[in-house]
Design an enzyme around this catalytic site. Structure first.
Site: not given
Length: 255
Positions: A47, A58
């Site tokens: 990614e 996140d």
């Protein structure tokens, strides 16, 4: 196709590895070093996160990396140019763009899809784009042979998992617990049951992320999912010990 590439790798490996970097953190030069170390360690998927100011999925490690990348004046055009370079340098790795929809919206769906395809990117992970609002985006990705990857979470109903599976392409990203990335996940029967729920709703390869940090975690996931995703741990090791140790750590995860 991404799915075909994954299945070919699985003919010879019990589980694949997908890693995560934040573009522009701590610099593009360091991105090059750590990607080379990851590729040399045999990572099959990666990614590439285009940094955003509010990366809501996140945890603190990746959040800080996003903030620092933006402080370094990392632009979307820089990320696109870097992706062109990296995809050309490592054609055997499946690179994905991970970002948030605001980036897509401002850049323009048509523009970023074309840029990603031309660069050699295989698809997108956009955590804050629900399928109900993704109709035109899905068509654009489909028309350009790009995989739009959706996320299964523990709070999704059976019906919702089915809806997400129907629109996801290439693989499905599976989350084992509530919360954000970077927090250690306890790999137990609850996780096994969760994965079983996910597996029952799709025939696509399953990538499991959020909290994968050790070889025992990867061993636990082997035979249950197809891909183990290691993100925050990679950034921590890189911060503390450098790119070479990232590669060594990834080699230690191989069964």
């Amino acid at each position: 196709m991404l799915e075909l590439s994954i299945r070919r790798h699985l003919e010879n490996k019990k589980i694949l590895l997908m890693t995560h970097i934040v573009l522009g953190y701590p610099s593009f030069e360091e991105n090059r070093r750590v990607i080379k170390a990851m590729v040399d360690a045999g990572v099959e998927l990666m990614e590439l996160q285009i940094p955003f100011s509010e990366p809501i999925a996140d945890g603190p490690v990746i959040l800080k990396a996003n903030s620092k990348a933006l402080e370094n004046n990392t632009k979307v055009k820089d990320c696109i140019a870097f992706a062109n370079e990296i995809c050309e340098s490592f054609p055997d790795v499946s690179f994905l763009f991970m970002t948030y929809y605001n980036i897509i919206y401002v850049r323009g769906e048509d523009r970023i899809v074309k840029e990603a395809k031309d660069a050699g990117i295989k698809g997108f992970i956009i955590p804050d784009l629900p399928p109900e609002e993704a109709g035109e985006w899905l068509k654009r990705c489909e028309n350009n042979d790009l995989n739009s990857i959706f996320i299964f979470t523990p709070t999704h109903s059976k019906e919702r998992l089915k809806e997400l599976a129907e629109v996801s392409r290439g693989l499905v990203y599976c989350v084992g617990r509530r919360g954000v990335t970077g927090v250690k996940t306890e790999f137990d029967n609850i996780i096994a049951n969760q994965i079983q729920r996910y597996r029952s709703e799709t025939n696509l390869p399953l990538a499991f992320g959020f909290g994968v940090q050790t070889k025992s975690d990867v061993e636990y996931l082997t035979g249950k999912v197809d891909i183990a995703v290691i993100g925050s741990k990679m950034i921590e090791i890189h911060n503390q010990k450098g790119a070479v140790e990232v590669g060594n750590f990834l080699r230690s995860l191989r069964l």
